[in-house]
Enzyme design. Structure first.
Site, PDB file in Angstrom:
ATOM      1  N   HIS A 176      -6.772   0.903  -1.904  1.00  0.00           N
ATOM      2  CA  HIS A 176      -6.469  -0.518  -2.031  1.00  0.00           C
ATOM      3  C   HIS A 176      -4.984  -0.710  -2.327  1.00  0.00           C
ATOM      4  O   HIS A 176      -4.284   0.222  -2.735  1.00  0.00           O
ATOM      5  CB  HIS A 176      -7.309  -1.141  -3.145  1.00  0.00           C
ATOM      6  CG  HIS A 176      -8.775  -1.183  -2.844  1.00  0.00           C
ATOM      7  ND1 HIS A 176      -9.331  -2.105  -1.994  1.00  0.00           N
ATOM      8  CD2 HIS A 176      -9.804  -0.399  -3.268  1.00  0.00           C
ATOM      9  CE1 HIS A 176     -10.638  -1.913  -1.908  1.00  0.00           C
ATOM     10  NE2 HIS A 176     -10.951  -0.872  -2.670  1.00  0.00           N
TER      11      HIS A 176
ATOM     12  N   TYR B 237       0.851  -1.189   0.000  1.00  0.00           N
ATOM     13  CA  TYR B 237       0.000   0.000   0.000  1.00  0.00           C
ATOM     14  C   TYR B 237       0.888   1.240   0.000  1.00  0.00           C
ATOM     15  O   TYR B 237       1.950   1.248   0.621  1.00  0.00           O
ATOM     16  CB  TYR B 237      -0.896   0.045   1.242  1.00  0.00           C
ATOM     17  CG  TYR B 237      -1.884  -1.076   1.364  1.00  0.00           C
ATOM     18  CD1 TYR B 237      -3.211  -0.894   0.983  1.00  0.00           C
ATOM     19  CD2 TYR B 237      -1.510  -2.311   1.879  1.00  0.00           C
ATOM     20  CE1 TYR B 237      -4.135  -1.919   1.117  1.00  0.00           C
ATOM     21  CE2 TYR B 237      -2.425  -3.339   2.009  1.00  0.00           C
ATOM     22  CZ  TYR B 237      -3.736  -3.137   1.630  1.00  0.00           C
ATOM     23  OH  TYR B 237      -4.647  -4.161   1.759  1.00  0.00           O
TER      24      TYR B 237
ATOM     25  N   LYS C 152      -4.671  -5.306  -9.075  1.00  0.00           N
ATOM     26  CA  LYS C 152      -3.344  -5.177  -8.491  1.00  0.00           C
ATOM     27  C   LYS C 152      -2.312  -5.681  -9.488  1.00  0.00           C
ATOM     28  O   LYS C 152      -2.630  -6.477 -10.378  1.00  0.00           O
ATOM     29  CB  LYS C 152      -3.235  -5.962  -7.177  1.00  0.00           C
ATOM     30  CG  LYS C 152      -4.124  -5.419  -6.073  1.00  0.00           C
ATOM     31  CD  LYS C 152      -4.126  -6.318  -4.882  1.00  0.00           C
ATOM     32  CE  LYS C 152      -4.958  -5.756  -3.755  1.00  0.00           C
ATOM     33  NZ  LYS C 152      -6.300  -5.324  -4.125  1.00  0.00           N
TER      34      LYS C 152
END
Length: 355
Positions: A273, A265, A312
């Protein structure tokens, strides 16, 4: 409901206090004297005395052969809040992440008694999801012609049953102490890498043996976490990666939820997120060992699809493992023997990645 000021709540990236030094003018003796005063005397007279060390307890599992560390946890509420709000370390044993069991229990007991002043972070998320659900129901009614505007969800709320007041259970009486406050039954469980980083790199936590009450030093803790002193011990390999990203300013969290070792993060879970999912892979000088650790494309494609599905980026973090290590090495010498290499792996989608 008033929105929380996250910058004020989570104001520090690490549980340390940084004192800014004044500008130094070399040709000005007053500036040099003031700089030396701020550098030497102020931390000694002010910083060290005001610095409050945190406390954690280590639980050992002992069998007939040796002892293993089963868990490292913090039980003080003030220490738990400081570790979470300044760096997002650990996980509440009875919460999703933030140790809010006592807050949620107090909220539930107040609802049973008719008082509703406390709002837990989980309740904020639940309210947001409930509002989203009401909007979807209103949109479905608007498509059927019942509502003219999907945003007009008051009619949908009117059809919902009113929230009933829950009675106080007999078990809830044991949750309060003699003064009527909720007992703190939750602990903040630290991963081994987090605990070692706080004890060695930041030097802000004291870890005690839960059975004897003795203080566990950093070399002794390292021996407990890697008793075999193997160069490819899972603890030291994962700690090298954890220390690497923490030293670069990333907030590192466990990534087992998404099939990876770590999540990165920029600031922390309350702000956004995670941007990257990291998989730790040891890299040996012996090619036969590398063949045993090699992953096929079916595995990488599956994990990459899971990581990409939650928006991601997948990072393969290769840790170059030395041939041998010695237990007489200091922690600093031990970390210098490892090398970290990173490879970003993305899915190639023909409709998006055409030349």
């Amino acid at each position: 409901m008033k929105k929380r000021n996250l910058n004020a709540i989570y104001h520090s990236p690490l549980p340390v206090e940084v004192v800014a030094l004044p500008p130094l003018v070399p040709h000005n003796p007053i500036s040099v004297a003031y700089y030396v005063y701020q550098l030497v005397f102020v931390p000694f007279l002010w910083g060290f005395k005001r610095r409050r060390r945190l406390t954690a307890y280590l639980e050992l599992y002992t069998d007939s052969v040796s002892s293993y560390v089963s868990s490292i946890a913090v039980d003080s509420y003030e220490d738990m809040q400081e570790l979470w709000k300044a760096g997002f370390f650990g996980k509440g044993t009875q919460s999703r992440s933030d140790p809010t069991w006592a807050l949620r229990t107090a909220k539930r007991l107040q609802e049973a008694s008719g008082e509703t002043e406390i709002v837990a972070p989980e309740e904020v998320t639940a309210r947001r999801r409930a509002a989203r659900k009401r909007f979807k129901n209103a949109r479905a009614l608007a498509e059927q012609g019942v509502l003219s505007n999907p945003a007009d969800s008051e009619k949908v709320e009117a059809n919902e049953e009113p929230r009933r007041q829950k009675p106080t259970r007999v078990e809830d009486l044991a949750l309060r102490d003699s003064e009527g406050n909720v007992r703190q039954l939750e602990k903040l469980q630290l991963t081994f890498q987090e605990a070692f980083f706080l004890a060695y790199a930041l030097d802000i936590i004291d870890i005690y043996d839960d059975r004897t009450g003795d203080l566990v030093t950093v070399p002794y803790l390292l021996g407990l976490l890697m008793p075999d002193w193997s160069p490819d011990n899972s603890f030291i390999v994962n700690y090298v990666v954890y220390h690497h990203y923490r030293s670069h300013g990333w907030c590192v969290r466990n990534g087992v939820k998404f099939g990876v070792d770590y999540l990165l993060y920029r600031r922390g879970p309350p702000f956004s997120h995670a941007e990257f999912g990291v998989i730790v892979i040891p890299l040996y000088s012996n090619e036969s060992k590398n063949q045993l650790m090699r992953r096929d494309w079916y595995w990488s494609s599956g994990v990459n699809r899971v990581v990409g599905g939650v928006k991601k980026t997948m990072v393969l973090c290769y840790v170059k493992v030395p041939d041998c290590i010695d237990k007489w090495h200091t922690v600093e010498e031990l970390l210098k023997m490892y090398e970290v290499r990173e490879v970003v792996l993305r899915r190639w989608i023909p409709s998006r990645n055409r030349d």
